[in-house]
Design a protein around this motif. Sequence first.
Motif, PDB file in Angstrom:
ATOM      1  N   ASP A  63      48.333 -45.906  75.615  1.00 53.57           N
ATOM      2  CA  ASP A  63      48.787 -46.874  74.606  1.00 53.57           C
ATOM      3  C   ASP A  63      47.590 -47.555  73.940  1.00 53.57           C
ATOM      4  N   ALA A  64      46.610 -47.923  74.775  1.00 49.19           N
ATOM      5  CA  ALA A  64      45.421 -48.593  74.199  1.00 49.19           C
ATOM      6  C   ALA A  64      44.648 -47.662  73.282  1.00 49.19           C
ATOM      7  N   THR A  65      44.522 -46.389  73.656  1.00 43.96           N
ATOM      8  CA  THR A  65      43.796 -45.410  72.812  1.00 43.96           C
ATOM      9  C   THR A  65      44.528 -45.197  71.498  1.00 43.96           C
ATOM     10  N   ASP A  66      45.855 -45.076  71.587  1.00 42.69           N
ATOM     11  CA  ASP A  66      46.655 -44.851  70.377  1.00 42.69           C
ATOM     12  C   ASP A  66      46.580 -46.059  69.441  1.00 42.69           C
ATOM     13  N   ALA A  67      46.676 -47.267  70.023  1.00 44.19           N
ATOM     14  CA  ALA A  67      46.609 -48.475  69.194  1.00 44.19           C
ATOM     15  C   ALA A  67      45.240 -48.626  68.551  1.00 44.19           C
ATOM     16  N   ARG A  68      44.209 -48.294  69.288  1.00 46.67           N
ATOM     17  CA  ARG A  68      42.856 -48.400  68.730  1.00 46.67           C
ATOM     18  C   ARG A  68      42.647 -47.382  67.614  1.00 46.67           C
ATOM     19  N   ALA A  69      43.143 -46.171  67.802  1.00 50.55           N
ATOM     20  CA  ALA A  69      42.998 -45.142  66.773  1.00 50.55           C
ATOM     21  C   ALA A  69      43.738 -45.546  65.513  1.00 50.55           C
ATOM     22  N   LYS A  70      44.966 -46.125  65.673  1.00 48.24           N
ATOM     23  CA  LYS A  70      45.736 -46.569  64.517  1.00 48.24           C
ATOM     24  C   LYS A  70      44.978 -47.661  63.749  1.00 48.24           C
ATOM     25  N   TYR A  71      44.410 -48.573  64.486  1.00 46.88           N
ATOM     26  CA  TYR A  71      43.644 -49.645  63.822  1.00 46.88           C
ATOM     27  C   TYR A  71      42.413 -49.088  63.091  1.00 46.88           C
ATOM     28  N   ASP A  72      41.721 -48.140  63.736  1.00 52.26           N
ATOM     29  CA  ASP A  72      40.530 -47.553  63.111  1.00 52.26           C
ATOM     30  C   ASP A  72      40.894 -46.846  61.806  1.00 52.26           C
ATOM     31  N   ARG A  73      41.998 -46.139  61.760  1.00 55.62           N
ATOM     32  CA  ARG A  73      42.425 -45.446  60.543  1.00 55.62           C
ATOM     33  C   ARG A  73      42.730 -46.434  59.416  1.00 55.62           C
ATOM     34  N   LEU A  74      43.455 -47.479  59.799  1.00 56.35           N
ATOM     35  CA  LEU A  74      43.799 -48.480  58.788  1.00 56.35           C
ATOM     36  C   LEU A  74      42.555 -49.206  58.277  1.00 56.35           C
ATOM     37  N   ALA A  75      41.651 -49.491  59.203  1.00 57.49           N
ATOM     38  CA  ALA A  75      40.412 -50.174  58.782  1.00 57.49           C
ATOM     39  C   ALA A  75      39.597 -49.278  57.847  1.00 57.49           C
ATOM     40  N   SER A  76      39.538 -47.977  58.146  1.00 61.35           N
ATOM     41  CA  SER A  76      38.796 -47.037  57.289  1.00 61.35           C
ATOM     42  C   SER A  76      39.446 -46.936  55.908  1.00 61.35           C
ATOM     43  N   LEU A  77      40.778 -46.891  55.906  1.00 61.93           N
ATOM     44  CA  LEU A  77      41.509 -46.810  54.638  1.00 61.93           C
ATOM     45  C   LEU A  77      41.287 -48.067  53.792  1.00 61.93           C
ATOM     46  N   SER A  78      41.265 -49.204  54.498  1.00 62.27           N
ATOM     47  CA  SER A  78      41.056 -50.473  53.775  1.00 62.27           C
ATOM     48  C   SER A  78      39.657 -50.519  53.164  1.00 62.27           C
ATOM     49  N   ARG A  79      38.655 -50.032  53.858  1.00 60.14           N
ATOM     50  CA  ARG A  79      37.291 -50.050  53.324  1.00 60.14           C
ATOM     51  C   ARG A  79      37.135 -49.084  52.152  1.00 60.14           C
ATOM     52  N   SER A  80      37.767 -47.911  52.279  1.00 66.57           N
ATOM     53  CA  SER A  80      37.606 -46.912  51.216  1.00 66.57           C
ATOM     54  C   SER A  80      38.322 -47.319  49.930  1.00 66.57           C
ATOM     55  N   SER A  81      39.359 -48.120  50.052  1.00 64.54           N
ATOM     56  CA  SER A  81      40.116 -48.555  48.873  1.00 64.54           C
ATOM     57  C   SER A  81      39.800 -49.981  48.459  1.00 64.54           C
ATOM     58  N   SER A  82      38.776 -50.503  49.089  1.00 66.94           N
ATOM     59  CA  SER A  82      38.379 -51.902  48.804  1.00 66.94           C
ATOM     60  C   SER A  82      39.536 -52.868  49.014  1.00 66.94           C
ATOM     61  N   GLY A  83      40.336 -52.543  49.979  1.00 66.40           N
ATOM     62  CA  GLY A  83      41.421 -53.438  50.359  1.00 66.40           C
ATOM     63  C   GLY A  83      42.675 -53.300  49.565  1.00 66.40           C
ATOM     64  N   ARG A  84      42.725 -52.290  48.649  1.00 66.47           N
ATOM     65  CA  ARG A  84      43.902 -52.168  47.803  1.00 66.47           C
ATOM     66  C   ARG A  84      44.988 -51.278  48.427  1.00 66.47           C
ATOM     67  N   ALA A  85      44.642 -50.427  49.405  1.00 64.96           N
ATOM     68  CA  ALA A  85      45.614 -49.466  49.962  1.00 64.96           C
ATOM     69  C   ALA A  85      46.614 -50.127  50.904  1.00 64.96           C
ATOM     70  N   LEU A  86      46.288 -51.235  51.501  1.00 63.29           N
ATOM     71  CA  LEU A  86      47.196 -51.939  52.423  1.00 63.29           C
ATOM     72  C   LEU A  86      46.848 -53.407  52.411  1.00 63.29           C
ATOM     73  N   SER A  87      47.794 -54.173  52.894  1.00 56.66           N
ATOM     74  CA  SER A  87      47.602 -55.628  52.911  1.00 56.66           C
ATOM     75  C   SER A  87      46.735 -56.040  54.095  1.00 56.66           C
TER      76      SER A  87
END
Length: 332
Positions: A120-144
């Motif tokens: 569960d911890a690995t899955d939650a960390r991976a999900k957060y890492d993906r979202l954080a990467s997406l947020s950086r690549s879109s300058s925060g526009r891809a998600l809130s």
Amino acid sequence: MKLSPGIIALVLVVVVAVAGGAWWLGHRHTARTEITLYGNVDLREVDLPFNDSERVEAVLVSEGDKVVRGQVLARLDTGRLAPQADQSAAQQQVVDKLRSGSRPEEIAEARATVAESQADATDARAKYDRLASLSRSSSGRALSRQDLDDAKSAAEAAQARLAVNQQALRLQVIGPRREDIAQAQAQLDGDRAQLALLRRELADAVLVAPMNAVVRSRLVEPGEIVSPQKPVFSLAIVDPKWVRAYVTEVDLGHVHPGMKASVTADAFAGRKFDGWVGFISPVAEFTPKTVQTPELRTSLVYEVRVFVKDPADDLRLGMPATVHLPLTVAPR
């Protein structure tokens, strides 16, 4: 021819003298062959109480019943004692569990929980890492920003659960602390002492006859509350049984312990009970009123106990009896 008063008196004197001489000649060689004592049948009695205060559940014998040693005579209600004994015995299982440590099944269960938490911890960390990467690549526009914070919190919570489950696994592997075992052992020792007391009380709730006897009095009934100060039965111990009699100082030298004797009673005419002298008092006393020979009422006498063989239990407490002791040497 008319006799004078003087001659008549002389004749009477001669007649009395001749009669007295004849009686003396007939009895001068007669000697006593036995010592006769008078007394009463005596025996020991015992009052039986319970050791505890409780309600009587059953009374199993009545007046006149013959009882034998070990026979159950009465019982108390033990409805409150038995559960306490069971509760004290249960503490042993607690100590055994602590001493044995964790079972293999418990350790395996803890390992599985850790593995699940790790996933569960690995899955939650991976999900957060993906979202954080997406947020950086879109300058925060891809998600809130809220979605990113929620993913971060979920990852941290999963990691915390993993740490808790890992610590639980470590404690399962180590087992209970020595302090916990010592505390449980101290509690067990106290419970064992309490259990021993409860078992003693359970045993005391059954009143048994301490010897062969006859129930003289039944003093309680079922439902009554008894205490150690309140007897339940009065028992008469029929063996040994003796006659309490008294011997004068003149005859004392002819009586000794172990001497054979025979006993008679008015209630059993023509019957003799075998016996023996078992006790001679070392102290003189005035003749008690129960000794009914008039010539001894004011004399100093010594108490003698003559034990009697009475297998049929015919002689009763207080019954007047006569003791016959053989006299082989006439007193001086």
